[in-house]
Motif scaffolding. Structure first.
Motif, short mmCIF file in Angstrom:
data_model
loop_
_atom_site.label_atom_id
_atom_site.label_comp_id
_atom_site.label_asym_id
_atom_site.label_seq_id
_atom_site.Cartn_x
_atom_site.Cartn_y
_atom_site.Cartn_z
N PHE A 176 75.32 0.43 91.59
CA PHE A 176 74.23 -0.63 92.08
C PHE A 176 73.15 0.09 92.87
O PHE A 176 72.07 -0.01 92.75
N VAL A 177 73.68 0.64 94.02
CA VAL A 177 73.08 1.11 95.17
C VAL A 177 71.80 2.21 94.13
O VAL A 177 70.75 2.30 94.87
N VAL A 178 72.57 3.04 93.77
CA VAL A 178 71.82 4.33 93.23
C VAL A 178 70.71 3.53 92.19
O VAL A 178 69.46 4.22 92.39
N ASN A 179 71.03 2.99 91.46
CA ASN A 179 69.99 2.61 90.43
C ASN A 179 68.91 1.65 91.13
O ASN A 179 67.82 1.63 90.89
N HIS A 180 69.53 0.67 92.07
CA HIS A 180 68.57 0.03 92.66
C HIS A 180 67.34 0.78 93.50
O HIS A 180 66.25 0.35 93.65
N GLY A 181 68.10 2.01 94.26
CA GLY A 181 67.05 2.83 94.91
C GLY A 181 66.15 3.41 94.03
O GLY A 181 64.93 3.28 94.49
N GLN A 182 66.42 3.83 92.85
CA GLN A 182 65.50 4.47 91.78
C GLN A 182 64.50 3.05 91.63
O GLN A 182 63.37 3.63 91.25
#
Length: 216
Positions: A176-182
């Motif tokens: 979630f964190v990685v995709n949210h950052g993208q």
């Protein structure tokens, strides 16, 4: 002022207007290209998730066959399949909605505004769905590993449950964190593109987002 000077002035004015129009068109084409790149990256994120969900669904079906007769494992695989199928349909609908928001037939300004509004108001559901895929992949993969290594699901103790639960939670959160950052990066990118076209565009988008939230 003689006719020659007047003619020279008109020629300079026309040259400047043509250069300005060309520059404006070039900028819009450049921004349109950048927005298409953002569109493709978001679409690829959703498509990749759909592929993972489909693979997890197939793996769970294989697990059902491999563990046929083992009630507990069969129940887990059936529950996983029953949850994944509607999630796949939902994610496919979300992909279509995003594609509509990023319709290439729109003007560059409308396309950017539509994508930005969608990402800020509707994309959170997609992020949750993408992150949740890790759970199904982990369970399906673990069952296949146990069958290949032991031929059955070995008895699990308290430590095993804690370890597996930790892996699942960390995997979902990191996903979630990685995709949210993208997505945040892409939102910022779209805001810059809109601002490059016109300073008033972001204000209009903010008003649209507020209206959309009130409707929801």
């Amino acid at each position: 002022m003689n006719d020659k000077k007047l003619k020279d002035m008109w020629n300079k004015a026309e040259t400047l207007m043509e250069a300005s129009a060309y520059e404006s068109s070039s900028i819009e084409q450049f921004i349109s290209g950048r927005s298409n790149d953002t569109t493709q990256k978001i679409r690829n994120m959703i498509i990749f998730d759909l592929v993972l969900k489909a693979l997890a669904l197939c793996a769970l079906a294989i697990d059902f066959v491999l563990y046929f007769g083992t009630t507990n494992v069969m129940s887990v695989t059936v529950a996983g399949v029953a949850i994944l199928i509607p999630l796949i349909f939902m994610q496919y609908k979300l992909l279509n909605r995003f594609s509509e928001a990023a319709d290439n037939g729109q003007t560059t300004r409308n396309k950017l505004a539509s994508m930005l509004t969608y990402l800020k108001t509707k994309f959170f559901t997609t992020l949750l769905s993408v992150s949740g895929t890790y759970l199904f992949v982990f369970i399906a993969g673990s069952l296949l590993y146990f069958y290949a290594a032991y031929g059955y699901v070995r008895p699990l103790d308290g430590v095993d449950f804690v370890v597996f639960l930790t892996f699942i939670i960390l995997g979902i959160v990191l996903n979630f964190v990685v995709n949210h950052g993208q997505v945040k990066y892409h939102i910022k990118h779209l805001e810059i593109c809109l601002n490059d076209l016109n300073d008033q565009n972001l204000k209009l988008v903010s008003e649209n987002i507020e209206l959309q939230r009130k409707r929801d």
